[in-house]
Design an enzyme around this catalytic site. Structure first.
Site, PDB file in Angstrom:
ATOM      1  N   ALA A 188       0.802  -1.251  -0.016  1.00 44.02           N
ATOM      2  CA  ALA A 188       0.046   0.150   0.115  1.00 44.02           C
ATOM      3  C   ALA A 188       0.741   1.230  -0.035  1.00 44.02           C
ATOM      4  O   ALA A 188       2.093   1.154   0.453  1.00 44.02           O
ATOM      5  CB  ALA A 188      -0.997  -0.133   1.269  1.00 44.02           C
ATOM      6  N   TYR A 231      -5.768   9.526   1.008  1.00 46.72           N
ATOM      7  CA  TYR A 231      -5.464   8.257   1.470  1.00 46.72           C
ATOM      8  C   TYR A 231      -6.882   7.476   1.525  1.00 46.72           C
ATOM      9  O   TYR A 231      -6.908   6.362   0.959  1.00 46.72           O
ATOM     10  CB  TYR A 231      -4.710   8.162   2.705  1.00 46.72           C
ATOM     11  CG  TYR A 231      -4.603   6.810   3.370  1.00 46.72           C
ATOM     12  CD1 TYR A 231      -3.621   5.985   2.673  1.00 46.72           C
ATOM     13  CD2 TYR A 231      -4.941   6.445   4.475  1.00 46.72           C
ATOM     14  CE1 TYR A 231      -3.411   4.692   3.173  1.00 46.72           C
ATOM     15  CE2 TYR A 231      -5.033   5.069   5.112  1.00 46.72           C
ATOM     16  CZ  TYR A 231      -3.989   4.284   4.438  1.00 46.72           C
ATOM     17  OH  TYR A 231      -3.889   3.122   5.106  1.00 46.72           O
ATOM     18  N   TRP A 282      -4.720   2.060  13.118  1.00 46.55           N
ATOM     19  CA  TRP A 282      -3.696   2.393  13.862  1.00 46.55           C
ATOM     20  C   TRP A 282      -2.760   1.271  14.141  1.00 46.55           C
ATOM     21  O   TRP A 282      -2.402   0.796  15.442  1.00 46.55           O
ATOM     22  CB  TRP A 282      -4.317   2.920  15.301  1.00 46.55           C
ATOM     23  CG  TRP A 282      -5.099   3.791  15.515  1.00 46.55           C
ATOM     24  CD1 TRP A 282      -5.818   4.462  14.717  1.00 46.55           C
ATOM     25  CD2 TRP A 282      -5.432   4.655  16.580  1.00 46.55           C
ATOM     26  NE1 TRP A 282      -6.708   5.402  14.966  1.00 46.55           N
ATOM     27  CE2 TRP A 282      -6.199   5.488  16.323  1.00 46.55           C
ATOM     28  CE3 TRP A 282      -5.095   4.655  18.142  1.00 46.55           C
ATOM     29  CZ2 TRP A 282      -6.750   6.627  17.265  1.00 46.55           C
ATOM     30  CZ3 TRP A 282      -5.454   5.260  18.816  1.00 46.55           C
ATOM     31  CH2 TRP A 282      -6.333   6.392  18.594  1.00 46.55           C
TER      32      TRP A 282
HETATM   33  N1  LIG Z   1      -0.038   1.845   8.946  1.00 46.05           N
HETATM   34  C1  LIG Z   1      -1.383   1.952   9.584  1.00 46.05           C
HETATM   35  O1  LIG Z   1      -1.636   2.664  10.689  1.00 46.05           O
HETATM   36  C2  LIG Z   1      -2.626   1.323   8.880  1.00 46.05           C
HETATM   37  C3  LIG Z   1      -3.859   1.625   9.337  1.00 46.05           C
HETATM   38  C4  LIG Z   1      -4.968   1.307   8.860  1.00 46.05           C
HETATM   39  C5  LIG Z   1      -4.876   0.210   7.638  1.00 46.05           C
HETATM   40  N2  LIG Z   1      -3.717   0.019   7.005  1.00 46.05           N
HETATM   41  C6  LIG Z   1      -3.273  -0.772   5.806  1.00 46.05           C
HETATM   42  O2  LIG Z   1      -2.714  -1.868   6.301  1.00 46.05           O
HETATM   43  C7  LIG Z   1      -1.766  -2.387   5.286  1.00 46.05           C
HETATM   44  C8  LIG Z   1      -0.401  -2.793   5.788  1.00 46.05           C
HETATM   45  O3  LIG Z   1      -0.255  -1.646   6.214  1.00 46.05           O
HETATM   46  P1  LIG Z   1       1.577  -1.335   6.697  1.00 46.05           P
HETATM   47  O4  LIG Z   1       1.472  -0.412   7.834  1.00 46.05           O
HETATM   48  O5  LIG Z   1       2.148  -2.666   6.836  1.00 46.05           O
HETATM   49  O6  LIG Z   1       2.291  -0.741   5.313  1.00 46.05           O
HETATM   50  P2  LIG Z   1       3.873  -0.414   5.137  1.00 46.05           P
HETATM   51  O7  LIG Z   1       4.617  -0.714   6.220  1.00 46.05           O
HETATM   52  O8  LIG Z   1       3.738   0.934   4.432  1.00 46.05           O
HETATM   53  O9  LIG Z   1       4.087  -1.464   3.903  1.00 46.05           O
HETATM   54  C9  LIG Z   1       3.657  -1.286   2.643  1.00 46.05           C
HETATM   55  C10 LIG Z   1       4.452  -2.113   1.754  1.00 46.05           C
HETATM   56  O10 LIG Z   1       4.031  -1.980   0.324  1.00 46.05           O
HETATM   57  C11 LIG Z   1       5.315  -1.629  -0.502  1.00 46.05           C
HETATM   58  N3  LIG Z   1       4.757  -1.008  -1.748  1.00 46.05           N
HETATM   59  C12 LIG Z   1       4.367   0.175  -1.959  1.00 46.05           C
HETATM   60  N4  LIG Z   1       4.022   0.711  -3.259  1.00 46.05           N
HETATM   61  C13 LIG Z   1       4.278  -0.631  -3.784  1.00 46.05           C
HETATM   62  C14 LIG Z   1       3.809  -1.087  -4.924  1.00 46.05           C
HETATM   63  N5  LIG Z   1       3.685   0.019  -6.066  1.00 46.05           N
HETATM   64  N6  LIG Z   1       4.235  -2.251  -5.547  1.00 46.05           N
HETATM   65  C15 LIG Z   1       4.368  -3.197  -4.319  1.00 46.05           C
HETATM   66  N7  LIG Z   1       4.534  -2.823  -3.288  1.00 46.05           N
HETATM   67  C16 LIG Z   1       4.513  -1.597  -2.969  1.00 46.05           C
HETATM   68  C17 LIG Z   1       5.939  -0.677   0.307  1.00 46.05           C
HETATM   69  O11 LIG Z   1       7.216  -0.523  -0.087  1.00 46.05           O
HETATM   70  P3  LIG Z   1       7.979   0.971   0.043  1.00 46.05           P
HETATM   71  O12 LIG Z   1       8.167   1.219   1.520  1.00 46.05           O
HETATM   72  O13 LIG Z   1       9.171   0.638  -0.856  1.00 46.05           O
HETATM   73  O14 LIG Z   1       7.033   2.213  -0.404  1.00 46.05           O
HETATM   74  C18 LIG Z   1       6.045  -1.320   1.647  1.00 46.05           C
HETATM   75  O15 LIG Z   1       6.888  -2.266   1.783  1.00 46.05           O
HETATM   76  C19 LIG Z   1      -2.004  -1.315   4.117  1.00 46.05           C
HETATM   77  O16 LIG Z   1      -2.933  -1.661   3.041  1.00 46.05           O
HETATM   78  C20 LIG Z   1      -2.506  -0.315   4.877  1.00 46.05           C
HETATM   79  O17 LIG Z   1      -3.051   0.668   3.983  1.00 46.05           O
HETATM   80  C21 LIG Z   1      -2.446   0.586   7.624  1.00 46.05           C
END
Ligand SMILES: NC(=O)c1ccc[n+]([C@@H]2O[C@H](COP(=O)([O-])OP(=O)(O)OC[C@H]3O[C@@H](n4cnc5c(N)ncnc54)[C@H](OP(=O)(O)O)[C@@H]3O)[C@@H](O)[C@H]2O)c1
Length: 291
Positions: A64, A129, A154
């Site tokens: 994401a 977002y 979160w």
């Molecule tokens: N973080 C939060 O608080 C939160 C809250 C609610 C929901 N979510 C959702 O939960 C899920 C997991 O979140 P997370 O915090 O684990 O996310 P994260 O740590 O930001 O990891 C997302 C991964 O996706 C990779 N990515 C980005 N663009 C890409 C592309 N074009 N092709 C392939 N991979 C790509 C990123 O690489 P780069 O780092 O190199 O860009 C990163 O390794 C996501 O769907 C997010 O929207 C997150």
């Protein structure tokens, strides 16, 4: 037993890394982990070629664009990754009859509720977002109905950058920190979400549960403000720093946040019998693991 093949995208992110940490215990599963350097999910030709070359029973999409504030000035990239790429994943997985578990967010809601949001509640994202993630949900459901979408909130983990690690760092550097107390929700330890996702696949594959498609909510149990969260992070870690509660208007950021984004988890508990730990217990576990 069948060797179930699983592809995890976004494998270097918080959730992807937690799934990786669990994967030793995933007997009977052949799990492939990829991130953007292996396959850019916004590249149609590359995605089509990748799925032509390998076959999978499940995709867990952890990839994401998660820079919530940056998305306000870069909505185009947020939509490419969070919407168009998810639609494309839906297309290819449907073509190869692959099930997909995709992660979405509490930011699809506007935060005006005063009781936990259910999966049927009206969506109305207030940030770029949130809009991009909602579009991703819609495209995935349209392109591959054999999908499970889990909205979470979160998220934090020992892996990657997040609120918990930022508070620990700033708490050691400063004497006091100002944290908003008018935004209320439930934190989610990514390790608990990883377990929930793996449980769904394990229960489905063992025949214990049906793969019931649709949208689900998952966060940790309990309701707190960011102020309370910061207070307990530093308290549990033994970091001495005064936390001062402030209103969101005193701490302006580019992307508006929902004031209330508590998710109701009854559906995932009922249908998949998923365990939902209390936020404090999970935070303690994560901090113990960091030591
Ligand atoms: N973080 C939060 O608080 C939160 C809250 C609610 C929901 N979510 C959702 O939960 C899920 C997991 O979140 P997370 O915090 O684990 O996310 P994260 O740590 O930001 O990891 C997302 C991964 O996706 C990779 N990515 C980005 N663009 C890409 C592309 N074009 N092709 C392939 N991979 C790509 C990123 O690489 P780069 O780092 O190199 O860009 C990163 O390794 C996501 O769907 C997010 O929207 C997150």
């Amino acid at each position: 037993m069948k060797n179930t093949k699983i592809l995890v995208t976004g494998a270097n992110g918080q959730l992807g890394s937690e799934i990786k940490a669990l994967s030793d215990g995933m007997g009977g599963f052949a799990v492939t982990f990829i991130d953007v350097e292996d396959l850019d999910l916004t590249d149609r030709d590359a995605v089509e070629a990748f799925f032509k070359a390998g076959s999978y029973d499940y995709v867990i999409n952890c990839a994401a664009y998660t820079a919530v504030d940056k998305a306000e000035s870069d909505e185009d990239t947020a939509f490419k990754v969070n919407a168009a790429a998810v639609g494309l994943l839906g297309e290819v997985t449907a073509h190869y009859k692959t099930r997909i578990i995709h992660i979405s967010t509490d930011y699809v809601f506007d935060g005006s509720a005063n009781r936990p949001y259910t999966e049927d509640d009206e969506v109305n994202p207030v940030s770029a977002y949130g809009r991009s993630k909602l579009k991703g949900e819609e495209l995935l459901q349209k392109n591959n109905p054999d999908s499970v979408i889990i909205r979470t909130a979160w998220l934090y983990s020992a892996f990657g950058n997040n609120f918990v690690k930022t508070m620990l760092r700033l708490g050691k550097e400063r004497d006091e920190l100002r944290v908003v107390f008018d935004q209320v929700g439930s934190p989610t330890h990514a390790a608990d979400l990883a377990k929930a996702v793996v449980d769904i696949i394990q229960k489905t594959e063992s025949g214990d549960k049906e793969f019931v498609t649709g949208i689900y909510h998952f966060s940790n149990e309990g309701v707190i403000s960011w102020y309370d969260f910061a207070y307990h992070i530093l308290d549990l870690a033994g970091v001495e720093c005064k936390i001062i509660p402030v209103l969101s208007e005193e701490y302006p950021v580019p992307a508006p946040r929902p004031a209330y984004s508590v998710l109701n988890k009854e559906k995932i508990k009922d249908i998949y019998d998923i365990d939902v730990p209390y936020w404090y217990d999970s935070l303690k576990r994560m901090l113990d693991g960091l030591r």
